[in-house]
Structure formats: C-alpha cells, structure tokens
Design an enzyme around this catalytic site. Structure first.
Site, mmCIF file in Angstrom:
data_model
loop_
_atom_site.group_PDB
_atom_site.id
_atom_site.type_symbol
_atom_site.label_atom_id
_atom_site.label_comp_id
_atom_site.label_asym_id
_atom_site.label_seq_id
_atom_site.Cartn_x
_atom_site.Cartn_y
_atom_site.Cartn_z
ATOM 1 N N ASP A 54 -35.133 -30.422 -12.328
ATOM 2 C CA ASP A 54 -34.868 -30.261 -10.903
ATOM 3 C C ASP A 54 -34.715 -31.634 -10.248
ATOM 4 O OD1 ASP A 54 -34.661 -29.520 -8.281
ATOM 5 O OD2 ASP A 54 -36.447 -28.247 -8.269
ATOM 6 N N TYR A 144 -28.594 -38.535 5.456
ATOM 7 C CA TYR A 144 -27.601 -38.508 4.380
ATOM 8 C C TYR A 144 -27.004 -39.890 4.173
ATOM 9 C CZ TYR A 144 -23.490 -37.010 1.695
ATOM 10 O OH TYR A 144 -22.529 -36.860 0.723
ATOM 11 N N ALA A 146 -28.284 -42.784 4.947
ATOM 12 C CA ALA A 146 -29.289 -43.690 4.386
ATOM 13 C C ALA A 146 -29.373 -43.508 2.875
ATOM 14 C CB ALA A 146 -30.643 -43.430 5.034
ATOM 15 N N LYS A 148 -27.035 -42.481 0.907
ATOM 16 C CA LYS A 148 -25.809 -42.948 0.271
ATOM 17 C C LYS A 148 -25.654 -44.469 0.362
ATOM 18 C CE LYS A 148 -24.202 -39.020 -1.192
ATOM 19 N NZ LYS A 148 -23.994 -38.762 -2.639
#
Length: 229
Positions: A54, A144, A146, A148
């Site tokens: 996971d 998101y 941050a 990336k």
C-alpha cells in the site's frame, strides 16, 4: 527483453505505459495496493507479474517487499501512481497533508530506495511522472503541489547520487490529462468533466517510452508535455 516496474498501472498513464511495454514483449512487474488489485492487474495484463504494498503506508513497504520475490534486475522503475486533494491552506488538515505527501512523495522515495540494488545491477532508469504542479503552485493546490515539488527535488538528488552507478533519472511534467484523477479534480472544482478536452494518457506514455528508449549515452532529465488545444 527489459524488465519494468510500474506503479499506478491500474488506470491512466500507468495503464497506457503498461500496455505499450507488454505489447512489445517486455517483462512487467506491476505494483498493486492489495491482493485483489493484483489479481485484476494480472487479468488485464496477461503475463505480467505483480508486487503488493500500500503506497499510502510507505513505512510498511520494506516489510511488504521483504515477503515477496521481486526481480533480480530492474531496467526501469516508473512512478505514475498518485493522489490529489484540493483545498485552501487554511482548510487543509494534517491528515490530508500526510496522506498526499505519503502517496506522492514518501512512497516513491521508499520504493526507489528498496529497488536500488536491482536498478544498479541493470544500470537502469527511474521515471517520475510528476505534474505541472511540480513547477508552480496555484491556489487550492497547496498539498498536491508541495508533494510534486518535493518529487522534483527527489529526482534531482537521486540523479546526482546515482550517476556513478549508471542510473538515469527522468521527470515528466504532464499538463492536464484525461485520467480518473482528472475526473476527481473536476469534481472537487465543481466543474463538468469532458475527457476529450485533455491530453490522452497514451500521449504521456509515449513520452515516457521516448525517455526509456534513448541510447545509453543520453538522458532526458526533465520534460514538460502539454496539450496543443
């Protein structure tokens, strides 16, 4: 025949890439979050192998991989799995930040670390499917973006550290692409979703293949892909 490990092969860019690699006879190892998902992937991609863990729990990936038999050599590891949650910084809770950073940044870092021996053995290639949000951050995209931006830093550091071991590292920054994630983004934005407006995932997969297939003497480090309309 090359051996490829791909995360996010269940849909979107990862699925398009898996289809292309399988069609040309390469060996696929597809990452699945659980046994049920692994079964689905093996049925969709006949002949492919699966690894289970996971990505939302990167601290458990070492244990998960230690109870499986990954390939001895890995010619490429492509990180295309990811999650997105939009919201203003003033509203995002630590739980949201942690979940986005875990899946989009910590899991790729940990999975890369765990497979480095196999990548080094093959003088392989690591591909990070990033985003335009990895180059700029717009309102509501703080968590998101941050994750990336961090993914870009991870790729740059890895490239410098592993150059002597023959590894190549590529970051691809797609614009908006017609994937299930894009559908979720439109839902969060309160907008109607029309997949015909955005890039097909096959176009981004073709870009990844271009990077993978370059002669060993060359390397694409960063590549932006945008729709033409």
């Amino acid at each position: 025949m090359a051996t490829h490990v791909i995360t996010g092969a269940g849909s979107g860019i990862g699925a398009a890439l898996a289809e292309r690699l399988l069609a040309r006879g390469d060996e696929l190892w597809l990452w699945a979050r659980n046994a049920g998902r692994a079964k689905e992937l093996r049925e969709r991609f006949p002949g492919a192998h699966t690894l289970v863990g996971d990505l939302a729990e990167p601290e458990r990936l070492s244990w998960a991989l230690g109870h499986q038999s990954p390939p001895d050599r890995v010619d490429s590891l492509t990180h295309s799995a990811g999650v997105v949650e939009l919201g203003e910084v003033g509203e995002l809770t630590p739980k949201v930040w942690q979940s986005v950073l875990a899946a989009n940044l910590l899991a790729p870092a940990e999975l890369t670390r765990l497979l480095l021996p196999q990548l080094r053995a093959a003088r392989g290639h690591v591909v990070f499917v990033n985003s335009g949000a990895g180059l700029r951050a717009n309102p509501h995209w703080g968590a998101y973006a941050a994750s990336k931006h961090g993914l870009r830093a991870l790729a740059d550091s890895l490239r410098g550290e592993e150059r002597a071991n023959g590894l190549r590292v590529t970051t691809v920054y797609p614009g908006r692409t017609a994937t299930p994630m894009q559908s979720k983004v439109h839902q969060q934005e309160g907008r109607a979703y029309d997949p015909e407006v955005w890039m097909p995932p096959e176009a981004v997969a073709e870009t990844v293949l271009t990077a993978l297939d370059l002669p060993r003497s060359t390397e694409i480090t960063d590549l932006q892909v945008r729709p033409t309309h």
